[in-house]
Enzyme design. Structure first.
Site, PDB file in Angstrom:
ATOM      1  CB  THR A  12      -0.941  -0.003   1.220  1.00 51.24           C
ATOM      2  OG1 THR A  12      -1.808  -1.141   1.136  1.00 51.24           O
ATOM      3  CG2 THR A  12      -1.777   1.265   1.280  1.00 51.24           C
ATOM      4  CB  SER A  56      -2.290 -10.750  -1.362  1.00 53.90           C
ATOM      5  OG  SER A  56      -2.443 -10.124  -2.625  1.00 53.90           O
ATOM      6  CG  ASP A  87      -3.091  -7.508   3.639  1.00 55.90           C
ATOM      7  OD1 ASP A  87      -3.413  -6.890   4.679  1.00 55.90           O
ATOM      8  OD2 ASP A  87      -3.713  -7.401   2.569  1.00 55.90           O
TER       9      ASP A  87
END
Length: 353
Positions: A12, A56, A87
């Protein structure tokens, strides 16, 4: 000026877009220089692009490449910062902590909940704190997030929509970056800087829950080399054969097939003690190993590494799993509450001060 390697992997922090459109990987280095120019006043920072992925997509093969690259690069720097999506950040930090033994300088992973290009992003402060931690923090693999420094293999992502996204339930923070930056000494070096990059990723992470039919993981046993079981509490799971969902046949067949089983707890605080209850004692009799207070991500990576380096010795594998390598577990029964997250250790002023 001290030299700091900044290795970008994606996440991000380096993305663009957002509501109403989806976040996507974007050009990071140009945004970094425009949004955080003061970062380059702290150190001579060398920017390197490893990947530009949503976290991911992170896989064991990328951990191996990353660890090999860092092993080659770290001796040339005073510290390293790895930018990464949140994540799978705890998985990657756990992997690097086990693969890079006795690093010559701090290796600090960081990310953000909002992209660096946004006005209310937490990325700017996380990056500044990470660079300071790479200069003054302990020489081990850590995660710097929301003005706190955590041991990398002890951290968990606990929040999705708040800036204090990480916690370290069973290990005190290694640094607090407020008005002053304070750091704990961290792990003691136990030898030369070495790379242990081999992993066997044929490991299944299985969470126990009411209603789980052990026949399902039984069908998978022929296809895996190891099993991590997230059990209840201190290491509990169903064993009553009359209720039809006993895990004992799974443990028995795993032992017959030579598939090691490691039990960790679903509870965030404290850890597993298989000798405490009947189900755990029955599992111990079948060769099941207790994972103490390891996080599931640390236990997963450690079993992958153990299978790669001890493929033919169950005894050596058991010793490896149950012995701390990089501070990832507590020896003995882990039942003592750690100090509060805001605890401060010995104060050391940063070079920027």
């Amino acid at each position: 000026m001290p030299r700091v390697l900044l290795l970008h992997t994606g996440g991000t922090l380096g993305m663009a877009g957002g509501r109403p459109s989806a976040l996507r990987p974007a050009a990071f280095f140009k945004t970094l220089k425009a949004r955080v120019p003061e970062l380059f006043q702290l150190a001579d920072i060398e920017l390197q692009l490893f990947s530009n992925l949503d976290s991911s997509e992170m896989q064991p093969e990328l951990w191996q490449r990353m660890a090999t690259h860092l092993h080659q690069q770290l001796p040339q720097f005073d510290g390293a910062v790895v930018t990464h999506g949140t994540d799978t950040l705890a998985y990657t930090a756990s992997a690097l902590s086990l693969m890079l033994r006795n690093p010559p300088c701090p290796v600090v992973l960081t990310g953000s909940q909002r992209p660096l290009g946004e006005v209310r992003s937490d990325a700017r402060l996380n990056l500044i704190d990470a660079v300071l931690s790479a200069l003054e923090g302990p020489r081990e693999v850590t995660i710097c997030f929301d003005s706190h420094l955590y041991r990398g293999n002890r951290a968990r992502k606990v929040k999705v929509a708040e800036y204090d996204a990480f916690d370290s339930p069973n290990c005190p923070v290694l640094g607090t970056l407020g008005v002053d930056a304070t750091f704990e000494p961290g792990l003691r070096s136990k030898g030369p800087f070495r790379l242990f990059e081999k992993l066997d990723s044929r490991v299944l992470l299985l969470k126990v829950y009411p209603g789980l039919d052990p026949a399902l993981p039984l069908q998978l046993l022929p296809h895996v080399r190891g099993l991590i079981l997230e059990a209840y509490g201190a290491g509990n799971f169903p064993i009553d054969p009359e209720l039809g969902r006993s895990f004992m046949p799974l443990f028995t067949q795993a032992k017959e097939r030579g598939v090691p089983v490691v039990v960790v707890s679903q509870a965030h605080r404290n850890g597993v003690d298989l000798s405490l209850y009947e189900s755990g004692a029955a599992a111990l009799a079948q060769g099941v190993m207790g994972g103490a207070d390891m996080t599931p991500s640390a236990a997963l990576v450690k079993l992958m590494q153990g299978l790669a380096y001890h493929p033919r010795s169950p005894e050596a594998l058991a010793r490896f799993i149950q012995t701390p390598v990089a501070g990832e577990l507590t020896v003995g029964r882990p039942t003592v509450e750690p100090p509060a997250r805001g605890r401060r250790g010995s104060t050391r002023r940063t070079k920027a001060e």
